[in-house]
Design a protein around this motif. Structure first.
Motif, PDB file in Angstrom:
ATOM      1  N   ILE B 268       0.543  -1.300   0.253  1.00 21.69           N
ATOM      2  CA  ILE B 268      -0.246  -0.930  -0.013  1.00 21.69           C
ATOM      3  C   ILE B 268       0.610   0.854  -0.131  1.00 21.69           C
ATOM      4  O   ILE B 268       1.093   2.164  -1.103  1.00 21.69           O
ATOM      5  N   LEU B 269       1.699   1.356   0.683  1.00 21.89           N
ATOM      6  CA  LEU B 269       2.701   2.649   0.725  1.00 21.89           C
ATOM      7  C   LEU B 269       4.746   1.703   0.840  1.00 21.89           C
ATOM      8  O   LEU B 269       4.629   1.155   0.797  1.00 21.89           O
ATOM      9  N   LYS B 270       5.478   2.601  -0.511  1.00 22.80           N
ATOM     10  CA  LYS B 270       6.494   2.210  -0.555  1.00 22.80           C
ATOM     11  C   LYS B 270       7.625   3.538  -0.761  1.00 22.80           C
ATOM     12  O   LYS B 270       6.478   4.068  -1.517  1.00 22.80           O
ATOM     13  N   THR B 271       8.166   3.733  -0.414  1.00 21.56           N
ATOM     14  CA  THR B 271       9.283   4.387  -1.230  1.00 21.56           C
ATOM     15  C   THR B 271      10.590   3.964  -1.932  1.00 21.56           C
ATOM     16  O   THR B 271      10.985   3.210  -1.437  1.00 21.56           O
ATOM     17  N   ASN B 272      10.738   4.985  -2.990  1.00 17.00           N
ATOM     18  CA  ASN B 272      11.806   4.598  -3.765  1.00 17.00           C
ATOM     19  C   ASN B 272      12.596   5.842  -3.286  1.00 17.00           C
ATOM     20  O   ASN B 272      12.769   6.520  -3.662  1.00 17.00           O
ATOM     21  N   ILE B 336       7.301   8.473  -3.212  1.00 10.56           N
ATOM     22  CA  ILE B 336       6.713   7.990  -2.705  1.00 10.56           C
ATOM     23  C   ILE B 336       5.412   7.419  -3.945  1.00 10.56           C
ATOM     24  O   ILE B 336       4.391   8.072  -3.848  1.00 10.56           O
ATOM     25  N   PHE B 337       4.745   6.091  -3.229  1.00 10.63           N
ATOM     26  CA  PHE B 337       4.122   5.935  -4.114  1.00 10.63           C
ATOM     27  C   PHE B 337       2.731   5.251  -2.635  1.00 10.63           C
ATOM     28  O   PHE B 337       2.993   4.669  -1.850  1.00 10.63           O
ATOM     29  N   TYR B 338       1.837   5.560  -3.217  1.00  9.69           N
ATOM     30  CA  TYR B 338       0.470   4.656  -2.498  1.00  9.69           C
ATOM     31  C   TYR B 338      -0.393   4.565  -3.547  1.00  9.69           C
ATOM     32  O   TYR B 338      -0.614   4.962  -4.864  1.00  9.69           O
ATOM     33  N   LYS B 339      -0.930   2.705  -3.225  1.00  8.88           N
ATOM     34  CA  LYS B 339      -0.865   2.264  -4.244  1.00  8.88           C
ATOM     35  C   LYS B 339      -0.349   2.235  -5.587  1.00  8.88           C
ATOM     36  O   LYS B 339       1.227   1.798  -5.188  1.00  8.88           O
ATOM     37  N   ASN B 340      -1.208   2.594  -6.546  1.00  4.23           N
ATOM     38  CA  ASN B 340      -0.173   2.844  -7.758  1.00  4.23           C
ATOM     39  C   ASN B 340       0.175   4.325  -7.581  1.00  4.23           C
ATOM     40  O   ASN B 340       0.798   4.759  -9.285  1.00  4.23           O
ATOM     41  N   TYR B 341       0.603   5.326  -6.814  1.00  2.82           N
ATOM     42  CA  TYR B 341       0.117   6.406  -7.052  1.00  2.82           C
ATOM     43  C   TYR B 341       1.494   7.518  -6.760  1.00  2.82           C
ATOM     44  O   TYR B 341       2.136   6.930  -5.861  1.00  2.82           O
ATOM     45  N   ASN B 342       2.079   8.058  -7.667  1.00  2.00           N
ATOM     46  CA  ASN B 342       3.331   8.198  -6.942  1.00  2.00           C
ATOM     47  C   ASN B 342       2.876   9.880  -6.295  1.00  2.00           C
ATOM     48  O   ASN B 342       2.636  10.709  -7.588  1.00  2.00           O
ATOM     49  N   ASN B 353      -6.771  15.162  -2.360  1.00  2.00           N
ATOM     50  CA  ASN B 353      -7.405  14.201  -2.069  1.00  2.00           C
ATOM     51  C   ASN B 353      -6.958  13.195  -1.413  1.00  2.00           C
ATOM     52  O   ASN B 353      -7.664  11.838  -1.387  1.00  2.00           O
ATOM     53  N   PHE B 354      -5.916  12.690  -1.908  1.00  2.00           N
ATOM     54  CA  PHE B 354      -5.361  11.627  -1.586  1.00  2.00           C
ATOM     55  C   PHE B 354      -4.912  12.029   0.412  1.00  2.00           C
ATOM     56  O   PHE B 354      -4.604  10.933   1.204  1.00  2.00           O
TER      57      PHE B 354
END
Lengths: 340, 525
Positions: B268-272, B336-342, B353-354
């Motif tokens: 659900i959450l990913k950082t790169n 920072i990815f929330y689901k598929n949104y960067n 909205n997020f």
């Protein structure tokens, strides 16, 4: 009307400051009276009954010919001839004080300034005008001036200070430099120079003073905003997605309100004092206007007539003290340490 | 054994807003020579007031009443004249305070501050150096001319201790000496206090809320609650067989551990390569030489739905910066990815909205609620932004539902934050976050400002909510016990870098890095 518990507690707190509460009552009383100054101190009757019809000379101009006189100019109700004309076909009611601020009493037994008599309760000034009437009008004009100036300069100060403090960075940096330069301008000289170009009316004076008086609040509000923008509940509101303006208004501004309200009475009394001192120096309101400052300067010029200086002094000090006491009570009412 | 100090029937009460507050009620205890005695209790239990009155730092006045006996060296401190008291303070009894940041005067050098406690001494400077060595400050000679701001928190506390032991006191009172410090430093300071006690034959009165500290170094202990001593005795026997139910509650207040596992494996959450840099002051107005402080370096994390990521590290390790960056409250570089949104590339307006999906709960519940709004408005604020279409009664229904969920009552809605305790406020903060039905909640030290028993309640609440609503947590804390209770995976951070990552078991049972090992040792003494 339903009040939030906080406002209720604030009103309670305001009331519990006895001195401030009674000052407020006295001040409002005086202010309301002076708002209707035309009906209290005027050289025109409040009511004329002529030919079984009602007339209100205070708000309408009635030429002398109307009553059967000779001139087509507005009637001079102090003239015994006009009075006689009206009395033949009706009657008229004069206000409590039969002089307006610019009415000259030509019937003085002694050279003006004349000392207090039953006709002129506080005597007359050096042009034979009734002191009490001039005080009433002068009180009104200075309170209006002070209130309008305070309101406008607080508004501008809060907006500019708030924006600077909340956004910080470049806005703050350049804002501060501008204010440093702006506050270095000599206001008094500017006023003297401008008043030699144009006749300084009420609104011109107000505008010029407004140009500089907003800065007194700006610093405090900016500091409060700078401090408050890092509060966790501000961050929490940001995290909720609340807009910047709403955050400023709802979360940050209340923090700045106490500081603002603390300063406000001083701005108010300060601007009244400034207007008075300008009038005293002769750079203020146009000649002939009822002003407390002009009264003080007359008192200074006519030391043999103490009623001038003393009445002006008492009016001014009463006015300023009342305002400061009210201001203190308002400040107490908003003090979170006392309210909570 | 000889008694150093004996307290008999000590009562202290204050009048506050026309109410009598009994801070200490009829306390009786004594401290033997050379022993370590602890007073344990939650905030407001009267432990600090007891200590203060032993130094007579609280004076009798119109609204303060003190009665009883404090016998020190055959004299009753409570009736002693101020002149005689100054001779006892510092020499007979000395004290260390909780907050090393504020208990040293920032305008004086170390030398001057320690020198202040030394009287009539020819070799003042040598004695100061000796003291600094005693408390374990390296390069003591060089430190003499340093100002407090040049020292770290731990070092400052050491300087405070040096000041306290400068005149070989018989009794040293330590009021929460380690609460403001990092775990590893906590351990060092405690070890130092213990060794100094043995070396100089002092008695040590330790005031704390942390039972593990008590367990480790104290000989005898007393438990205080609401100004009363509910139980006292030998540490070992008290921990083995607590008699009073409150003591039992305190001992059992370590939180229950998470038992359920989320089956969902959606990331659900990913950082790169997340980087956070703070610009330091550029010195000159004209030239812009940018210097940066690297708060977080190349952070890569992944978070599955319904799981908890514990982020552990000492202060300054970049944990909080990381939390704020996730919410885009501070600038960061990397993705920072929330689901598929960067979400890292979005601007403020489009990110709004997020925001309802990612919420935060802050450390200090006293600071995170606007004091001028009612609870109802605080909780409902997010709805105004994200669910504008809701009608008034729908909003209040939602608020009612949420407030029940976090264990508060609906009568509280019209009240203001200051009327609530820390634990209740934290529940309000949780309700404010929950009402938007977020998927991710970032918890930035949500329990560190709370008492032990309340901590447990909040942790239980968080676990329950996670189970019910499949929430995903990022849990930031320096308290390893709570992290262990809540987390599935743990990230250990130091100086902005992740130095170890793994499941709870791996990190706690088999830490690889030496720093992690040190952290574990100091946390579970």
């Amino acid at each position: 009307m339903s009040l939030s518990p906080l406002s209720k507690r604030r009103i309670e707190n305001f009331r519990s400051n006895k001195r401030g509460f009674y000052s407020a009552i006295i001040f409002v009383f005086l202010f309301v009276i002076t708002i209707f100054a035309e009906f209290i101190a005027n050289d025109k009757p409040i009511l004329v009954v002529f030919d079984n019809k009602f007339y209100f000379p205070v708000i309408e101009k009635i030429p002398e010919t109307f009553f059967g006189g000779e001139f087509e100019t507005e009637s001079d109700y102090k003239d015994p001839f006009v009075q006689k004309l009206i009395n033949t076909n009706g009657f008229f009611v004069m206000p409590l004080i039969e002089y307006s601020y610019d009415t000259i009493n030509y019937d003085l037994k002694v050279p003006s300034p004349s000392s207090p008599t039953f006709e002129n309760l506080l005597g007359t000034d050096d042009q034979g005008r009734d002191v009490l009437a001039r005080l009433i009008y002068g009180f009104r004009i200075s309170v209006f001036f002070g209130l309008i100036l305070t309101f406008l300069s607080s508004f501008i100060g809060i907006v500019i200070g708030g924006l600077q403090g909340f956004y910080g960075g470049v806005i703050d940096l350049y804002g501060q430099r501008f204010i440093e330069i702006w506050s270095g301008l000599p206001v008094l000289y500017l006023l003297i120079i401008i008043s030699s170009f144009i006749e300084p009316s009420f609104w011109v004076l107000l505008f010029i003073m407004l140009l500089f008086s907003w800065m007194s609040l700006e610093g405090v509000v900016r500091a409060e905003f700078l401090r408050a923008r890092n509060f966790e509940y501000v961050k929490a509101a940001k995290a909720l997605g609340v807009g910047n303006l709403k955050i400023m208004y709802r979360h940050v501004l209340p923090n700045a309100m106490v500081a603002t309200l603390t300063l406000m009475p001083f701005i108010l009394s300060g601007s009244i004092a400034t207007l008075t001192s300008l009038d005293f120096l002769g750079f203020g309101l146009p000649p002939g206007s009822p002003s407390l400052g002009e009264m003080v300067s007359q008192g200074k010029a006519n030391l043999q007539a103490p009623w001038l200086g003393i009445s002006a002094f008492i009016t001014l000090s009463l006015q300023l003290s009342l305002l400061v006491f009210v201001g203190e009570a308002v400040r107490d009412a908003f003090d979170p340490r006392k309210v909570s | 054994m000889k008694k150093v100090i004996e307290i008999k029937d000590l009562s202290v009460s204050f009048t506050q807003n026309n109410e009598l507050v009994k801070a200490v009620q009829k306390s009786n205890f004594f401290i033997n020579e050379g022993e370590c005695f602890s007073i344990v209790g939650e905030s407001g239990s009267g432990k600090s007031v007891t200590a203060m009155s032993m130094m007579k730092l609280i004076k009798e006045s119109n609204n303060t009443l003190i009665s009883g006996h404090i016998k020190f060296e055959d004299e009753n401190l409570l009736t002693l004249s101020e002149k005689k008291l100054t001779k006892i303070r510092g020499k007979g009894i000395s004290m260390i305070f909780q907050e090393p940041m504020t208990s040293l005067n920032p305008l004086h050098t170390i030398k001057k501050q320690i020198g202040e406690c030394l009287f009539n001494l020819n070799k003042k400077e040598e004695r100061i150096v000796e003291l600094l060595r005693e408390v374990g400050i390296e390069n003591a000679e060089e430190r003499l001319d340093h100002f407090p701001h040049q020292l770290s928190g731990g070092q400052r506390q050491r300087v405070m201790i040096a000041m306290a032991i400068a005149n070989n006191p018989k009794l040293l009172i330590a009021d929460e000496p380690t609460t403001a410090l990092d775990v590893t430093i906590q351990k060092q300071i405690l070890d130092l206090l213990d060794s100094l006690r043995k070396k100089f034959q002092m008695s040590l009165l330790l005031i704390t809320h942390d039972l593990s500290i008590v367990k480790k170094i104290s000989d005898r202990v007393c438990v205080m609650k609401n100004g009363q001593i509910v139980e006292q005795g030998e540490t070992k026997s008290l921990f083995k067989k607590p008699k009073h139910p409150y003591t039992l509650k305190l001992i059992n207040s370590s939180p229950n551990e998470k038992k359920f596992k989320s089956k969902n494996s959606m990331i659900i959450l990913k950082t790169n390569n997340l980087n956070i840099r703070y610009q330091l002051n550029s010195n000159s107005f004209f030239s812009r030489k940018n210097k940066f402080f690297h708060a977080v370096k190349n952070l890569n994390i992944q978070l599955a739905k319904g799981s908890t990521l514990g982020v552990v590290g000492e202060s300054g390790s970049g944990k909080s910066s990381f939390a704020l960056a996730m919410l885009k409250l501070i600038k960061s570089e990397g993705d920072i990815f929330y689901k598929n949104y960067n979400i890292s590339k979005l601007n403020d307006t489009s990110f709004r909205n997020f925001r309802k999906n990612i919420q935060i709960i802050f450390q200090d519940p006293f600071a995170s609620l606007s004091p001028r709004l009612t609870i109802e408005r605080i909780i409902g604020e997010g709805l105004e932004v994200h669910k504008k279409s809701l009608k008034k009664n729908e909003v209040s229904n939602l608020i009612l539902r949420i407030i029940e969920k976090v264990g508060l009552e609906k009568s509280m809605l019209n009240r203001y934050p200051h009327e609530f305790s820390g634990g209740q406020r934290q529940r309000i903060a949780i309700a404010r976050a929950l009402i938007l039905e977020p998927e991710i909640i970032i918890l930035d030290e949500p329990t560190s400002a709370l008492d032990m028993t309340v901590q447990k309640q909040i942790v239980d609440l968080l676990l329950q909510l996670q189970k019910d609503l499949t929430l995903t947590y990022i849990f930031i804390s320096h308290d390893l016990k709570i992290v262990k209770a809540l987390s599935d995976r743990i990230v250990v951070m130091r100086n902005g870098e992740v130095i170890e990552e793994g499941s709870v078991k791996e990190i706690f049972l088999k830490p690889k890095e030496s720093y992690t090992k040190k952290l574990m040792q100091s946390a579970f003494i």
